[in-house]
Design a protein around this motif. Structure first.
Motif, PDB file in Angstrom:
ATOM      1  N   VAL A  22       0.852  -1.192   0.000  1.00  0.00           N
ATOM      2  CA  VAL A  22       0.000   0.000   0.000  1.00  0.00           C
ATOM      3  C   VAL A  22       0.886   1.240   0.000  1.00  0.00           C
ATOM      4  N   PRO A  23       0.647   2.196  -0.895  1.00  0.00           N
ATOM      5  CA  PRO A  23       1.464   3.417  -0.912  1.00  0.00           C
ATOM      6  C   PRO A  23       1.315   4.191   0.381  1.00  0.00           C
ATOM      7  N   ALA A  24       2.345   4.973   0.695  1.00  0.00           N
ATOM      8  CA  ALA A  24       2.382   5.686   1.968  1.00  0.00           C
ATOM      9  C   ALA A  24       2.348   7.192   1.751  1.00  0.00           C
ATOM     10  N   VAL A  25       1.919   7.889   2.790  1.00  0.00           N
ATOM     11  CA  VAL A  25       1.986   9.348   2.858  1.00  0.00           C
ATOM     12  C   VAL A  25       2.900   9.705   4.014  1.00  0.00           C
ATOM     13  N   LEU A  26       3.919  10.516   3.742  1.00  0.00           N
ATOM     14  CA  LEU A  26       4.838  10.977   4.763  1.00  0.00           C
ATOM     15  C   LEU A  26       4.491  12.407   5.147  1.00  0.00           C
ATOM     16  N   ARG A  52       5.590  23.342   4.052  1.00  0.00           N
ATOM     17  CA  ARG A  52       4.512  24.324   4.155  1.00  0.00           C
ATOM     18  C   ARG A  52       3.158  23.620   4.299  1.00  0.00           C
ATOM     19  N   ALA A  53       2.305  24.175   5.131  1.00  0.00           N
ATOM     20  CA  ALA A  53       1.008  23.549   5.381  1.00  0.00           C
ATOM     21  C   ALA A  53       0.208  23.429   4.095  1.00  0.00           C
ATOM     22  N   GLY A  54      -0.146  22.196   3.756  1.00  0.00           N
ATOM     23  CA  GLY A  54      -0.943  21.935   2.563  1.00  0.00           C
ATOM     24  C   GLY A  54      -0.142  21.649   1.321  1.00  0.00           C
ATOM     25  N   ALA A  55       1.182  21.785   1.375  1.00  0.00           N
ATOM     26  CA  ALA A  55       2.011  21.459   0.204  1.00  0.00           C
ATOM     27  C   ALA A  55       2.084  19.946   0.048  1.00  0.00           C
ATOM     28  N   THR A  56       1.955  19.462  -1.172  1.00  0.00           N
ATOM     29  CA  THR A  56       2.060  18.025  -1.426  1.00  0.00           C
ATOM     30  C   THR A  56       3.046  17.770  -2.560  1.00  0.00           C
ATOM     31  N   SER A  57       3.677  16.618  -2.523  1.00  0.00           N
ATOM     32  CA  SER A  57       4.566  16.210  -3.628  1.00  0.00           C
ATOM     33  C   SER A  57       4.454  14.708  -3.812  1.00  0.00           C
ATOM     34  N   GLY A  60       7.347   8.793  -6.176  1.00  0.00           N
ATOM     35  CA  GLY A  60       7.031   7.475  -6.700  1.00  0.00           C
ATOM     36  C   GLY A  60       5.552   7.194  -6.480  1.00  0.00           C
ATOM     37  N   ARG A  61       5.252   6.074  -5.828  1.00  0.00           N
ATOM     38  CA  ARG A  61       3.856   5.772  -5.478  1.00  0.00           C
ATOM     39  C   ARG A  61       3.425   6.491  -4.213  1.00  0.00           C
ATOM     40  N   ASP A  62       4.399   6.998  -3.469  1.00  0.00           N
ATOM     41  CA  ASP A  62       4.106   7.634  -2.190  1.00  0.00           C
ATOM     42  C   ASP A  62       3.835   9.130  -2.364  1.00  0.00           C
ATOM     43  N   ARG A  63       3.460   9.763  -1.252  1.00  0.00           N
ATOM     44  CA  ARG A  63       3.202  11.200  -1.220  1.00  0.00           C
ATOM     45  C   ARG A  63       3.828  11.793   0.035  1.00  0.00           C
ATOM     46  N   VAL A  64       4.136  13.096  -0.038  1.00  0.00           N
ATOM     47  CA  VAL A  64       4.539  13.858   1.143  1.00  0.00           C
ATOM     48  C   VAL A  64       3.580  15.030   1.271  1.00  0.00           C
ATOM     49  N   VAL A  65       3.138  15.293   2.509  1.00  0.00           N
ATOM     50  CA  VAL A  65       2.273  16.434   2.766  1.00  0.00           C
ATOM     51  C   VAL A  65       2.877  17.282   3.869  1.00  0.00           C
ATOM     52  N   ALA A  78      -3.626  20.619   5.873  1.00  0.00           N
ATOM     53  CA  ALA A  78      -2.837  19.553   5.258  1.00  0.00           C
ATOM     54  C   ALA A  78      -3.709  18.357   4.892  1.00  0.00           C
ATOM     55  N   GLY A  79      -4.591  17.957   5.802  1.00  0.00           N
ATOM     56  CA  GLY A  79      -5.468  16.830   5.503  1.00  0.00           C
ATOM     57  C   GLY A  79      -6.344  17.083   4.302  1.00  0.00           C
TER      58      GLY A  79
END
Length: 484
Positions: A22-26, A52-57, A60-65, A78-79
């Protein structure tokens, strides 16, 4: 086609281990100099990461928020941003993710994050097309204690906000007073112990609800009076009565509104929607406090049977009002309900909520509700409850030098006294609140949004539903976790 009700929300779960495959969010905190939490080794492009609050990238299959400085508002933002980004990728990606949270994450941060996740992707659309693929669930992975309880409460508050949005967003060719009453009955049936009684126009006439009958008299779709009762699960304690304006469409009546913006008047029952949703939320949490919700529901139309400027109407209980503007109908239906509450329910605390005055939008803008109160403790409870659930209130004065302006030459009171409109409307309503500690919440500004911000999307916002639930909890004998 009709939009499905209730609108499905993202499911938020809690676990202490990652799922395989399952892909992850960091999570990243701070600003552009991001500080990554658990799972930093999964990042494949550190230059694309922002705290920064609300920034996402995408990694790969994962995400950072990004969660900014970590304040509850940053986590809520952020959510919401995260779920919107995941929704945009859902057509070609996963519909479930594991979110790696620090083991020392604060409960208020988790609550705010959950609220943003649940509400940020809210979407209400009446369409015959198949809905787009969207993220379905997120699992919060952390060993922090008590997270499951915090998420459970945050999910209840999010569901209340969503239900309030659903009711207000429903088009008025579908939504009339009878529909709103039926929707309240249907929602309450799913919650054990919550009772609903719906009164029709015959009962209103017998009981002399002159305000509701006057406002609803111009429509072919008659008014209703909705009463929801949560008896509480404890012994004794205060009785909190909530009253919400339920105008299912507002033409302005004979004092007809300008065409621009009238289409938004399907949300003129947002106060009533908030009260219905709040009673559902209170009951779902089984709060040990007695709460009653009253929603006078009517449609303000133009016809040969519509009430007129210059009319004198008699409210429940006998007080008479000189009508000066049929577009100030909300205070007339609230007056009946407040008087009914004082005489029959004997509340210890009385709160009304309504999209009442354009003056309050000018005064406080579109993100802050106006708060009037006769009791300092109640005012503080409302403001503090709102702060905990991410809803902003500003206390307004009940100016003594304007009190006499409420008096009428030909009736007991006049509907629209001169002067600052938000304040004089509150002073009018105070005439019907008796000696009970009373608060009036004017949500004309924050009840609707024309753009996305934080967990809010365009349309009805559901504002005030969370505050009312949190307010009720402050009167409960055993408060549960609060939310940021």
């Amino acid at each position: 086609m009709r939009a499905p009700l209730p609108t499905p929300l993202v499911t938020v779960e809690v676990a202490d281990t990652l799922r395989r495959g399952v892909p992850a969010v960091l999570v990243a905190s701070g600003g552009d100099e991001a500080r990554l939490g658990p799972g930093a080794e999964r990042v494949v492009d550190a230059d694309d990461v922002s705290g920064r609050a609300g920034a996402t990238s995408r990694q790969g299959r994962d995400r950072v928020v990004g969660v900014g400085d970590g304040a509850p508002g940053d986590w809520r933002k952020a959510g919401a941003a995260l779920v919107r980004a995941l929704d945009a990728d859902a057509a070609k990606g996963a519909t479930t993710y594991d979110v790696l949270l620090p083991d020392d994450v604060a409960g208020e941060a988790v609550a705010a994050f959950t609220l943003g996740i649940a509400l940020g992707g809210y979407r209400f659309k009446v369409t015959g097309e198949e809905p787009p693929k969207r993220v379905k669930s997120l699992r919060l992975v952390t060993a922090a204690p008590g997270v499951a309880d915090v998420v459970r409460k945050a999910t209840t508050l999010a569901a209340a906000t969503s239900l309030s949005r659903d009711l207000a967003n429903t088009p008025s060719n579908v939504k009339d007073p009878a529909w709103l009453a039926a929707a309240a009955v249907k929602a309450a049936k799913a919650v054990p112990g919550l009772r609903v009684e719906v009164r029709d126009e015959k009962w209103l006439a017998e009981q002399r609800f002159g305000g509701v009958l006057a406002v609803g008299g111009g429509s072919a779709r008659p008014p209703r009076f909705i009463e929801l009762t949560w008896p509480g699960t404890g012994d004794g304690g205060p009785h909190l009565v909530l009253v919400g304006k339920g105008i299912t469409f507002d033409t302005g009546g004979i004092s007809v509104k300008p065409a621009d913006g009238m289409h938004l008047m399907r949300t003129d029952m947002s106060g009533g929607a908030a009260v219905i949703a709040a009673l559902i939320g209170v009951a779902r949490q089984s709060l040990p406090v007695r709460v009653t919700g009253l929603v006078p529901a009517a449609e303000n139309h133009v016809s040969g049977s519509a009430y007129r400027p210059g009319d004198v109407i008699t409210h429940y209980g006998g007080t008479t009002t000189e009508v000066t503007n049929t577009d100030a109908e909300g205070r007339l239906v609230l007056a009946d309900a407040l008087a009914y509450a004082v005489r029959n329910l004997r509340p210890d605390v009385l709160v009304d909520v309504a999209t009442l005055t354009g003056a309050m939008k000018v005064t406080l803008g579109l993100r802050t509700g106006g708060l009037f109160a006769t009791d300092d403790d109640l005012a503080a409870r409302v403001a503090e409850a709102g702060a905990r659930v991410g809803e902003s209130w500003w206390r307004m004065p009940l100016l003594a030098d304007l009190v006499e302006d409420v008096r009428s030459d030909i009736a007991d009171v006049r509907q629209c006294p001169p002067g600052p409109g938000g304040i004089t409307a509150a002073l009018f309503l105070r005439e019907f609140a008796g000696d009970v500690p009373w608060a009036h919440l004017d949500i004309a500004g924050p009840a609707r949004a024309d753009k996305v911000y934080d967990e809010v999307v365009a349309g009805a916002t559901g504002f005030a539903a969370r505050t009312l639930i949190e307010l009720a909890e402050t009167y409960a004998a055993t408060p549960t976790n609060t939310i940021g």
